[in-house]
Design an enzyme around this catalytic site. Structure first.
Site: not given
Ligand code: GLA
Length: 378
Positions: A31, A123, A166
């Site tokens: 993360e 999103s 994502d």
């Molecule tokens: C959000 C962002 C991802 C990533 C996470 C943290 O979901 O969209 O790209 O940075 O936070 O890991």
């Protein structure tokens, strides 16, 4: 849900649509590493957004968002919209223009079951799904992999200045697999996501703090400013990925204590991703659990992206014999906890009622398993 969508579309537009499915995603571990050239381990899930679409003869895009009960028309000759929910579509249309993909008008109706604000990337599912639907309607020559980068550009500037985890999970995921993604070069490996004797589950806090976007972008800025300082002394360090804990100590005089903590999180989190792959491959549940709890502690104390509600759920799960490990997931400041539970785990009534008492909020429990990435349904 798909049949309802097809029926509503046919009734309204009097045409047979193509249907695209764009799933949400979870992340096992890794993360706040994606925008630091790091490692992540996400997978797409069953919950998804569906797009029913057909071409039009004019230059208008008619969009119906069934869940919102709202509709709008965007004129391709002069694409503007002040509706908040169309911002990802406007971003996608801008990217298509920049990349000189030519399209004409179309109808699109959207529904889905991804809870907004649960941190499972509704999103990115919207943006990737929109681009994939358009690709199929107009037979455009970009790939799923291209959509990862196009969607990321489209979403940029809409709030969270995120990485590409994502979009990658949503576009490239495969059933029963998690993606070990290296965000330095976007190479990846598929890992079995199913764990013998255990199951993945989300605990949605139903909290979305107002500050989430600003704080997220601030954390990213902390990493970037620390990197810039480090590069002045050593230009060979291209990203935080080129650091380890020992090397970081060489730069301790150049960065603040806060920056040091942020970087320590990123360095150790990358190591935890590799350790998790080993733990899952060897079905070492004990190690997998430890890694999840460690990740949470690091996100909470060093990266400071957790919140009371997330900490409460993780602390309470930790006390249960049937919870192997748990941690906050996604950007933070709300959203969900991801937990690895023993197969027999059930009955979270007590936790739910204590959560309700403490925060006056409902907690949602969502079992998850890995499903296919984005696809056209036949
Ligand atoms: C959000 C962002 C991802 C990533 C996470 C943290 O979901 O969209 O790209 O940075 O936070 O890991």
């Amino acid at each position: 849900m798909i049949e309802t969508l097809r029926k509503r579309f046919t009734e309204y537009f009097n045409e047979e649509p193509i249907i695209c499915r764009a799933p949400g995603r979870v992340n096992i571990i890794g993360e706040h590493t994606d925008y630091n050239d790091g490692l992540v381990l996400p997978f797409p899930i069953e919950k998804a957004i569906y797009f029913a679409a057909s071409k039009r003869q004019d230059q208008e895009i008619h969009i119906h968002a069934l869940d919102l009960g709202e509709e709008t028309v965007i004129d391709l000759n002069n694409p503007t919209s002040d509706l908040q929910w169309t911002r990802f579509f406007m971003g996608a249309l801008r990217v298509l223009r920049e990349d000189q993909h030519s399209i004409c008008g179309f109808n699109v109706m959207i529904n889905g079951d991804i809870p907004f604000g649960a941190g499972i990337s509704s999103s990115s599912a919207l943006t990737c799904g929109f681009l994939f639907t358009i690709k199929h309607l107009f037979d455009l020559n970009y790939s799923k992999r291209d959509i990862v980068f196009m969607a990321s550009r489209a979403e940029n500037g809409t709030g969270v200045n995120g990485g590409k985890m994502d979009q990658f999970a949503i576009c490239m995921g495969e059933e029963n697999k998690a993606i070990l993604l290296d965000c330095r070069d976007y190479s990846y490996q598929l890992i079995d996501s199913e764990v013998k004797g255990a199951k993945w589950c989300l605990f949605n806090t139903n909290v979305e703090h107002n500050l989430a976007e600003t704080e997220y972008n601030d954390r990213r800025a902390d990493c970037e400013s620390a990197l810039t300082a480090i590069q002045e002394r050593n230009p060979e360090i291209h990203s935080l990925r080129d650091l380890n804990e020992e090397k970081l100590n060489d730069f301790i005089d150049l960065i603040s204590k806060t920056e040091f903590d942020r970087l320590t999180h990123v360095i150790n989190e990358n190591n935890r991703v590799l350790a998790m792959v080993k733990a899952l491959t060897e079905t070492n549940l004990h190690m997998a659990g430890e890694l999840l709890f460690e990740s949470h502690q690091s996100l909470s104390e060093l990266y400071e992206v957790s919140c009371e509600e997330l900490d409460f759920i993780v602390e309470n799960l930790k006390k249960r014999e049937d919870c192997i490990g748990a941690r906050m997931m996604g950007g933070g400041f709300g959203g969900s906890v991801i937990a690895l539970l023993k197969d027999h785990a059930e009955d979270f009534e007590d936790l739910e009622s204590r959560y309700l008492d403490s925060f006056n909020l409902q907690m949602d429990i969502i079992p998850v398993r890995s499903k296919n990435g984005i696809s056209i349904l036949t």
